[in-house]
Design an enzyme around this catalytic site. Structure first.
Site: not given
Ligand code: HAS
Ligand code: HEM
Ligand code: CU
Length: 563
Positions: A231, A235, A382-384, A445-446
């Site tokens: 986790h 961040y 979620h994570f894309h 997934r996967r």
């Molecule tokens: Fe997550 C699974 C819960 C944030 C990445 N997360 C994942 C996985 C990844 C990932 C890679 O509780 C999959 C891992 C795997 O392969 O199994 N996640 C959260 C929660 C947050 C969260 C509560 N995750 C992230 C971030 C990631 C990330 C950040 C990567 C960078 N996530 C989970 C949970 C799982 C999970 C469970 C497990 C699911 C499962 O069952 O497998 C929080 O930190 C999110 C808080 C964010 C907000 C949004 C605030 C909005 C902002 C936008 C500001 C706007 C701007 C634009 C700047 C409340 C800051 C303004 C523009 C204008 C034009 C006005």
């Molecule tokens: C998984 C597509 C860019 C991180 C996947 C999956 C797809 C996908 C279809 C799901 C595969 C599955 O669960 O069977 C793409 C495409 C991208 C892109 C088309 C752009 C060209 C990215 C980027 C990141 C990212 C920029 C992170 C920086 C991941 C991760 C997984 C994933 C961590 C999970 C791998 C796993 O389950 O082991 N992507 N993705 N992807 N992608 Fe991407």
């Molecule tokens: Cu997490």
């Protein structure tokens, strides 16, 4: 003068970090395209992979993008941020190069092992273990050694940031820590604390196991050590994005950061709360008592606070910038923002997507709703939005702004750069939306060939729509994303290969002072030792008992005594 003239060696090392990061992005992105097409059965017969190689591709995609692209980009980006904000050169350049070298060798070892899945006969055994490398999947020892070297390398580069800070502090005993350096140091405190888990997993268990020195291994213990890191690592990806949104984005919008103390509070909260939450990835794991999962859920919900504060502060800063540029009205000011500047539009669109990704994260975090979406395509949806856009698109946008300063060259192919963030945004909207819906409809997934989408039962859901349509959206979205990625690479490559004209470039790399400065907040915010100590205590409370339950019957014995 630009950054490269003032700090040529830092600029060179940062460029090297970026070069490796972008090569990983190119290859990993190509794998992403293959996956998106293969698993949706789009042109499958034309693709150069089979169903079992799908997992090689998936491992390569996860490792190259989530672990290699991120870590290299971040370490280079932070080197720039610390140098710029302390306004001093590296303290020990050899050390920083050593860190980079270790990361590079580690990446090469892991990449060769993974590629063995396509061409058996490469020097190492294969590593089809996905980027989470769960036991009992086993990779070649080279993969694990590579992972360890990547992490150790990042630790070494991190030492350089702290040494630069120490030297600066000696000369400035009473000053507040410059904001960008503060953000880098707090991120790295969290990084040191959390990587300890995966380092123990890899060095104590996985390497000896893959070498055949030990034959038994406890899957629950190793998964727990992984998610202890898994986790906070998210961040580690997010906070460099926040550094850009807090310090660079307001300037690009024509304004100033709203509040420096609020930004510091946000980073301190991440130090405290990022680590004691890893169990929210293990809600369905047996052997961990519900109470500990509940504590992790509560901490996760509290961890929403710093991101919600960020949404407020960054949007307020953008609004301020827009009004400085003549923007009017409740929402009309949005039009006054520089949407044609790729550095701005990339970061702002990344922020908007992150708002959606944050909300799907909140849903993931609920213990009961998690059972619905766990291991479905919802999670990649979620994570894309988070790592795949909030981080990746912000990194690309930052590169548009930073790379000219690191080279003294003008950004080339500006029109392509201008369109690129929108192509990414559109592609990700399609892919991620369909992934979320597909997950709710039960698409796993996967899985290379999910058994949905053919005519018959489950192919159509009255609420969610047709699975075939979702699959098509994923395929089209994935293709657009790959196009967006190729556009970014063309801009970078063109800029890299272009010549530096004599004295032509005048990038103003300065960052204006915040509206409310550091001295408006309490000094205790800069007490890094205090926050690190409290973070350790919180980790002990969240992990002490459950980990003890897993190891009290022996650290290698599978199974555990649940509390
Ligand atoms: Fe997550 C699974 C819960 C944030 C990445 N997360 C994942 C996985 C990844 C990932 C890679 O509780 C999959 C891992 C795997 O392969 O199994 N996640 C959260 C929660 C947050 C969260 C509560 N995750 C992230 C971030 C990631 C990330 C950040 C990567 C960078 N996530 C989970 C949970 C799982 C999970 C469970 C497990 C699911 C499962 O069952 O497998 C929080 O930190 C999110 C808080 C964010 C907000 C949004 C605030 C909005 C902002 C936008 C500001 C706007 C701007 C634009 C700047 C409340 C800051 C303004 C523009 C204008 C034009 C006005
Ligand atoms: C998984 C597509 C860019 C991180 C996947 C999956 C797809 C996908 C279809 C799901 C595969 C599955 O669960 O069977 C793409 C495409 C991208 C892109 C088309 C752009 C060209 C990215 C980027 C990141 C990212 C920029 C992170 C920086 C991941 C991760 C997984 C994933 C961590 C999970 C791998 C796993 O389950 O082991 N992507 N993705 N992807 N992608 Fe991407
Ligand atoms: Cu997490």
């Amino acid at each position: 003068m630009t950054f490269v003239d003032d700090y040529p060696e830092v600029a060179r090392l940062t460029r090297w970090h970026f070069a490796v990061a972008f090569v990983a992005l190119a290859l990993g992105g190509f794998f992403g395209l293959l996956q998106a097409l293969y698993r949706t059965n789009t042109l499958r017969s034309l693709l150069p992979i089979n169903a079992s190689q799908y997992y090689t591709v998936l491992t390569g995609h996860g490792v190259l993008l989530a672990l290699v692209f991120t870590t290299f980009f971040i370490c280079g980006f932070f080197l720039w941020a610390v140098t710029r904000s302390l306004d001093r050169p590296m303290s020990n350049p050899k050390l920083a190069w050593l860190g980079f070298g270790s990361m590079f060798v580690g990446t090469a070892l892991a990449a060769i092992s993974i590629l063995n899945g396509f061409a058996p006969g490469l020097p190492f055994d294969s590593a089809d273990v996905l980027y989470t490398f769960y036991v009992p999947l086993k990779a070649s020892p080279a993969f694990y050694v590579g992972a360890a070297l990547l992490i150790v390398g990042s630790w070494i580069v991190g030492v350089e940031y702290f040494m630069m800070y120490r030297d600066w502090r000696r000369e400035n005993p009473d000053s507040r820590i410059p904001l960008q350096t503060f953000m880098v140091l707090t991120t790295f405190i969290m990084w040191y604390l959390s990587t300890l888990g995966v380092a123990i997993e890899v060095v104590v268990f996985l390497i000896p196991w893959s070498l055949g020195w030990i034959s038994e291994i406890d899957p629950l213990l190793t998964r727990t050590l992984f998610w202890y890191f898994g986790h906070p690592v998210v961040y580690f990806w997010l906070l460099p994005g926040y550094l850009a949104w807090y310090t660079v984005l307001p300037k690009l919008a024509g304004g100033r950061l709203f509040s420096d103390p609020l930004a510091r509070v946000v980073f301190v909260l991440f130090v405290l709360l990022s680590t004691p939450v890893g169990f929210h990835h293990q809600y369905v794991d047996p052997g961990i008592a519900e109470g500990f999962k509940f504590i992790a859920m509560t901490n996760t919900m509290m961890l929403l606070l710093p991101s919600l504060l960020t949404a407020f502060t960054v949007v307020a800063s953008l609004e301020h910038g827009a009004r400085q540029r003549g923007g009017k009205g409740y929402l009309g000011w949005l039009r006054a923002l520089p949407w044609d500047k790729p550095a701005f539009s990339g970061m702002a669109l990344a922020g908007l997507m992150f708002a959606a990704g944050g909300f799907s994260g909140m849903i993931n975090a609920g213990m009961n709703i998690n059972y619905l979406i766990h291991n479905t395509l919802w999670v990649p949806g979620h994570f894309h939005l988070t790592v795949g856009t909030a981080f990746a698109l912000t990194a690309m946008a930052s590169a548009y702004w930073l790379y000219p300063q690191l080279t003294g060259k003008r950004l080339q192919h500006r029109r392509i750069a201008m369109a690129q963030p929108y192509v990414w945004f559109l592609g990700m909207t399609l892919m991620s939306n369909a992934m979320h819906r597909g997950g709710l409809a039960g698409l796993p997934r996967r899985t290379a060939k999910p058994l949905f989408g053919d005519a018959g039962a489950g192919a159509f859901d009255p609420v969610l729509g047709s699975i075939a349509e979702m699959q098509l959206q994923i395929a089209i979205g994935g293709t657009l994303l790959f196009l967006g990625l190729a556009m970014f690479l063309v801009v970078m490559l063109g800029t890299w290969l272009s010549r530096r004209g004599a004295g032509q470039l005048r990038v103003n790399g300065s960052i204006p002072a915040p509206l409310s400065g550091a001295d408006d907040g309490p000094r205790v915010l800069d007490n890094l030792r205090l926050w690190a100590a409290i973070a350790v205590v919180l980790v002990v409370i969240a992990y002490g008992l459950p980990l003890w339950g897993m190891i009290e019957n022996g650290i290698l014995t599978p199974g555990s005594v649940p509390f």
